[in-house]
Design a protein around this motif. Sequence first.
Motif, PDB file in Angstrom:
ATOM      1  N   PHE A   1       0.860  -1.324   0.082  1.00 41.65           N
ATOM      2  CA  PHE A   1      -0.028   0.001   0.171  1.00 41.65           C
ATOM      3  C   PHE A   1       0.823   1.225   0.085  1.00 41.65           C
ATOM      4  O   PHE A   1       0.771   2.196  -0.705  1.00 41.65           O
ATOM      5  CB  PHE A   1      -0.874  -0.104   1.128  1.00 41.65           C
ATOM      6  CG  PHE A   1      -1.495   1.294   1.387  1.00 41.65           C
ATOM      7  CD1 PHE A   1      -2.488   1.858   0.782  1.00 41.65           C
ATOM      8  CD2 PHE A   1      -1.178   1.860   2.754  1.00 41.65           C
ATOM      9  CE1 PHE A   1      -3.087   2.899   0.963  1.00 41.65           C
ATOM     10  CE2 PHE A   1      -1.963   3.285   2.842  1.00 41.65           C
ATOM     11  CZ  PHE A   1      -2.794   3.728   2.177  1.00 41.65           C
TER      12      PHE A   1
ATOM     13  N   VAL B   1       2.419   1.348  -3.663  1.00 42.66           N
ATOM     14  CA  VAL B   1       1.616   1.516  -4.814  1.00 42.66           C
ATOM     15  C   VAL B   1       0.561   2.601  -4.897  1.00 42.66           C
ATOM     16  O   VAL B   1       0.273   3.376  -5.865  1.00 42.66           O
ATOM     17  CB  VAL B   1       0.738   0.188  -4.847  1.00 42.66           C
ATOM     18  CG1 VAL B   1      -0.450   0.396  -6.009  1.00 42.66           C
ATOM     19  CG2 VAL B   1       1.663  -1.187  -5.244  1.00 42.66           C
ATOM     20  N   HIS B   2      -0.128   2.995  -3.568  1.00 43.71           N
ATOM     21  CA  HIS B   2      -1.317   3.896  -3.443  1.00 43.71           C
ATOM     22  C   HIS B   2      -0.765   5.246  -3.346  1.00 43.71           C
ATOM     23  O   HIS B   2       0.357   5.577  -2.635  1.00 43.71           O
ATOM     24  CB  HIS B   2      -2.098   3.418  -2.317  1.00 43.71           C
ATOM     25  CG  HIS B   2      -3.403   4.196  -2.157  1.00 43.71           C
ATOM     26  ND1 HIS B   2      -4.541   4.218  -3.188  1.00 43.71           N
ATOM     27  CD2 HIS B   2      -3.739   5.292  -1.488  1.00 43.71           C
ATOM     28  CE1 HIS B   2      -5.353   4.933  -2.851  1.00 43.71           C
ATOM     29  NE2 HIS B   2      -4.976   5.566  -1.889  1.00 43.71           N
ATOM     30  N   ARG B   3      -1.282   6.181  -4.012  1.00 43.13           N
ATOM     31  CA  ARG B   3      -1.201   7.422  -3.953  1.00 43.13           C
ATOM     32  C   ARG B   3      -2.399   7.975  -3.222  1.00 43.13           C
ATOM     33  O   ARG B   3      -3.466   8.304  -3.707  1.00 43.13           O
ATOM     34  CB  ARG B   3      -0.798   8.139  -5.290  1.00 43.13           C
ATOM     35  CG  ARG B   3      -0.686   9.727  -5.103  1.00 43.13           C
ATOM     36  CD  ARG B   3      -0.692  10.446  -6.753  1.00 43.13           C
ATOM     37  NE  ARG B   3       0.654   9.821  -7.229  1.00 43.13           N
ATOM     38  CZ  ARG B   3       1.856  10.376  -6.893  1.00 43.13           C
ATOM     39  NH1 ARG B   3       2.156  11.386  -5.945  1.00 43.13           N
ATOM     40  NH2 ARG B   3       2.834   9.883  -7.656  1.00 43.13           N
ATOM     41  N   CYS B   4      -2.336   8.666  -1.793  1.00 43.90           N
ATOM     42  CA  CYS B   4      -3.231   9.014  -1.182  1.00 43.90           C
ATOM     43  C   CYS B   4      -3.792  10.363  -1.509  1.00 43.90           C
ATOM     44  O   CYS B   4      -3.328  11.376  -1.927  1.00 43.90           O
ATOM     45  CB  CYS B   4      -2.932   9.210   0.361  1.00 43.90           C
ATOM     46  SG  CYS B   4      -2.504   7.639   1.285  1.00 43.90           S
ATOM     47  N   GLN B   5      -5.555  10.384  -1.788  1.00 41.57           N
ATOM     48  CA  GLN B   5      -6.124  11.490  -2.141  1.00 41.57           C
ATOM     49  C   GLN B   5      -6.372  12.344  -0.741  1.00 41.57           C
ATOM     50  O   GLN B   5      -6.498  13.435  -0.930  1.00 41.57           O
ATOM     51  CB  GLN B   5      -7.433  11.205  -2.873  1.00 41.57           C
ATOM     52  CG  GLN B   5      -7.090  10.553  -4.106  1.00 41.57           C
ATOM     53  CD  GLN B   5      -6.175  11.017  -5.072  1.00 41.57           C
ATOM     54  OE1 GLN B   5      -6.458  12.092  -5.470  1.00 41.57           O
ATOM     55  NE2 GLN B   5      -5.080  10.338  -5.543  1.00 41.57           N
TER      56      GLN B   5
ATOM     57  N   GLU C   1      -8.581   5.113   2.613  1.00 42.69           N
ATOM     58  CA  GLU C   1      -7.444   5.100   1.404  1.00 42.69           C
ATOM     59  C   GLU C   1      -6.927   3.655   1.312  1.00 42.69           C
ATOM     60  O   GLU C   1      -6.645   3.280   0.167  1.00 42.69           O
ATOM     61  CB  GLU C   1      -6.298   6.034   1.787  1.00 42.69           C
ATOM     62  CG  GLU C   1      -6.575   7.507   1.752  1.00 42.69           C
ATOM     63  CD  GLU C   1      -6.817   8.040   0.310  1.00 42.69           C
ATOM     64  OE1 GLU C   1      -6.396   7.436  -0.776  1.00 42.69           O
ATOM     65  OE2 GLU C   1      -7.419   9.129   0.172  1.00 42.69           O
TER      66      GLU C   1
ATOM     67  N   ASP D   1      -9.404   1.680  -0.407  1.00 37.79           N
ATOM     68  CA  ASP D   1      -9.374   1.924  -1.839  1.00 37.79           C
ATOM     69  C   ASP D   1      -8.401   1.076  -2.450  1.00 37.79           C
ATOM     70  O   ASP D   1      -8.473   0.493  -3.658  1.00 37.79           O
ATOM     71  CB  ASP D   1      -9.332   3.514  -1.943  1.00 37.79           C
ATOM     72  CG  ASP D   1      -9.425   4.001  -3.579  1.00 37.79           C
ATOM     73  OD1 ASP D   1     -10.443   3.590  -4.176  1.00 37.79           O
ATOM     74  OD2 ASP D   1      -8.531   4.474  -4.010  1.00 37.79           O
ATOM     75  N   TYR D   2      -7.310   1.323  -1.905  1.00 37.91           N
ATOM     76  CA  TYR D   2      -6.021   0.290  -2.424  1.00 37.91           C
ATOM     77  C   TYR D   2      -6.376  -0.921  -2.651  1.00 37.91           C
ATOM     78  O   TYR D   2      -6.405  -1.812  -3.702  1.00 37.91           O
ATOM     79  CB  TYR D   2      -5.164   0.598  -1.742  1.00 37.91           C
ATOM     80  CG  TYR D   2      -3.911  -0.674  -1.611  1.00 37.91           C
ATOM     81  CD1 TYR D   2      -3.025  -0.998  -2.620  1.00 37.91           C
ATOM     82  CD2 TYR D   2      -3.929  -1.628  -0.389  1.00 37.91           C
ATOM     83  CE1 TYR D   2      -2.225  -1.965  -2.436  1.00 37.91           C
ATOM     84  CE2 TYR D   2      -3.197  -2.505  -0.311  1.00 37.91           C
ATOM     85  CZ  TYR D   2      -2.294  -2.975  -1.268  1.00 37.91           C
ATOM     86  OH  TYR D   2      -1.502  -4.062  -1.104  1.00 37.91           O
TER      87      TYR D   2
ATOM     88  N   HIS E   1      -9.145  -1.735  -5.434  1.00 39.40           N
ATOM     89  CA  HIS E   1      -8.767  -1.308  -6.791  1.00 39.40           C
ATOM     90  C   HIS E   1      -7.158  -1.441  -7.214  1.00 39.40           C
ATOM     91  O   HIS E   1      -7.222  -1.365  -8.504  1.00 39.40           O
ATOM     92  CB  HIS E   1      -9.468   0.209  -6.820  1.00 39.40           C
ATOM     93  CG  HIS E   1     -10.917   0.273  -6.754  1.00 39.40           C
ATOM     94  ND1 HIS E   1     -11.046   1.178  -5.686  1.00 39.40           N
ATOM     95  CD2 HIS E   1     -11.971  -0.110  -7.151  1.00 39.40           C
ATOM     96  CE1 HIS E   1     -12.603   1.164  -5.523  1.00 39.40           C
ATOM     97  NE2 HIS E   1     -12.895   0.375  -6.610  1.00 39.40           N
ATOM     98  N   GLU E   2      -6.482  -1.458  -6.366  1.00 40.43           N
ATOM     99  CA  GLU E   2      -5.022  -1.511  -6.734  1.00 40.43           C
ATOM    100  C   GLU E   2      -4.268  -2.810  -6.586  1.00 40.43           C
ATOM    101  O   GLU E   2      -3.330  -2.929  -7.130  1.00 40.43           O
ATOM    102  CB  GLU E   2      -4.313  -0.502  -6.304  1.00 40.43           C
ATOM    103  CG  GLU E   2      -4.952   1.181  -6.638  1.00 40.43           C
ATOM    104  CD  GLU E   2      -4.475   2.253  -6.106  1.00 40.43           C
ATOM    105  OE1 GLU E   2      -4.499   3.247  -6.545  1.00 40.43           O
ATOM    106  OE2 GLU E   2      -4.168   2.126  -4.754  1.00 40.43           O
ATOM    107  N   ARG E   3      -4.707  -3.522  -5.426  1.00 39.30           N
ATOM    108  CA  ARG E   3      -3.929  -4.717  -4.955  1.00 39.30           C
ATOM    109  C   ARG E   3      -4.108  -5.840  -5.969  1.00 39.30           C
ATOM    110  O   ARG E   3      -5.187  -6.196  -6.398  1.00 39.30           O
ATOM    111  CB  ARG E   3      -4.543  -4.975  -3.447  1.00 39.30           C
ATOM    112  CG  ARG E   3      -3.489  -6.197  -2.996  1.00 39.30           C
ATOM    113  CD  ARG E   3      -3.746  -6.447  -1.460  1.00 39.30           C
ATOM    114  NE  ARG E   3      -3.286  -7.625  -1.133  1.00 39.30           N
ATOM    115  CZ  ARG E   3      -1.866  -7.886  -0.700  1.00 39.30           C
ATOM    116  NH1 ARG E   3      -1.123  -6.720  -0.713  1.00 39.30           N
ATOM    117  NH2 ARG E   3      -1.394  -8.984  -0.138  1.00 39.30           N
TER     118      ARG E   3
END
Length: 231
Positions: A51, A54-58, A68, A71-72, A75-77
């Motif tokens: 996380f 990979v993830h860019r926190c909004q 957040e 969301d990762y 949709h991203e993992r």
Amino acid sequence: HQPRPDDVSKRRMDVYNDLLFNAIEGGVSFCFPITKEILSEDHWNAMIRDFFIVHRCQKHAYREVPGEFLDYLLHERSDHPEDPVFLRQFMHYEWVELALSISQEVITMDGIRAEGDLLEEHPVISPLAWVLSYDFAVHKISKEFQPQQEEQEKTFLIVYRDRDDEMGFMETNATTARLLDILEEDHTLTGRQALRMIAEEMQHPEPEVVIQGGWKILTDLLQRDIILGTR
């Protein structure tokens, strides 16, 4: 993932990364304590690091970190064979309690009759009542109970925050979930009309039986602040 600036030593950057990792891990573990208990320490830490990378926190507020992370996860993992089959749905269920507890929605009784007729008027659903459905009995998952495949029937739950800001959880069924969905979709329907629609969808031979049973359900939901009254 940005490279280390030339004027920052590796040791200093490692300290910063450790502090940031610990802060994120603390925020995530606060929201997902049972998930952390279920997974091995290596698995949990690897997921947090993924996380982190990979993830860019909004949103950057500490209390928003679990959202957040979810969301990762959704949709991203990428698929990991060691992830439990129920992981995504269970972590969503764990997140819901925090999300509702910090929701900025407020219960207002403007134009709502707290003791109105649930059958002849429109039952008003609280904005702080969420109807959820899952493929697993997520409310039963623990270190001891970890399903290996989806249940034959969906699990329906209502998670809510009442007027005293107390959290509540209620297991329900597809019929009640459908009733609340109908009432949410059309604010002109009376409780009786919504229940008659349910009876028609069920092709029930005695609609009045459905209506009377539905009235009891609506009364129970009213007592829990899932329904606030009528309009």
